[in-house]
Write a protein that holds these residues in place. Structure first.
Motif: not given
Length: 140
Positions: A79-80, A29-31, A7-15, A97-98
């Motif tokens: 990520v590390k 999931d939009g968060t 159920d964990t959403p996946l990241p679409t973007e990491i900056t 992270l979530y």
């Protein structure tokens, strides 16, 4: 995938925002969370920080100015980050992270409360150096 909740959403973007020292992460999931480097560093999932059981966490101090110098992907699940203080053993999985994003306010206030309780500080300059062995060396 190992270690991940279905159920964990996946990241679409990491900056990485270096100027503001914030890791911005958007999930499918939009968060979207903005996690300060200091917060990430203080809540590193590594054994060095977490200890090997509840209550064994090492209080992290003087991390106000910590920087993330690198961010290495680990498989498809984590990520590390490499921090400017040399700490690079924390694997931040997507669910971790979530969780950090969702619990950020609570976790941060717990950290500040603990610093206060243990007389800690966020400022690197104020962290007392380890006491020198054998006397203080100030003879007048």
């Amino acid at each position: 995938m190992a270690g991940l909740d279905q159920d964990t959403p996946l990241p679409t973007e990491i900056t990485l925002h270096r100027k503001s020292r914030v890791l911005e992460i958007a999930f499918d999931d939009g968060t979207r969370f903005q996690l300060p480097f200091e917060f990430l560093r203080v809540y590193s999932p590594s054994a060095e920080v977490r200890g090997h059981g509840p209550g064994q966490e090492t209080l992290q101090q003087g991390k106000r100015d910590v920087d993330v110098l690198s961010l290495e992907p680990v498989g498809n699940y984590a990520v590390k980050p490499g921090f400017s203080d040399g700490h690079d053993s924390g694997l931040y999985s997507w669910d971790y992270l979530y969780m950090l994003g969702r619990e950020q306010e609570r976790l941060w206030s717990e950290y500040l409360a603990r610093l206060e309780r243990e007389g800690g500080t966020r400022d690197p300059a104020k962290v007392p150096p380890p006491a020198p062995k054998g006397g203080c060396g100030h003879h007048h």
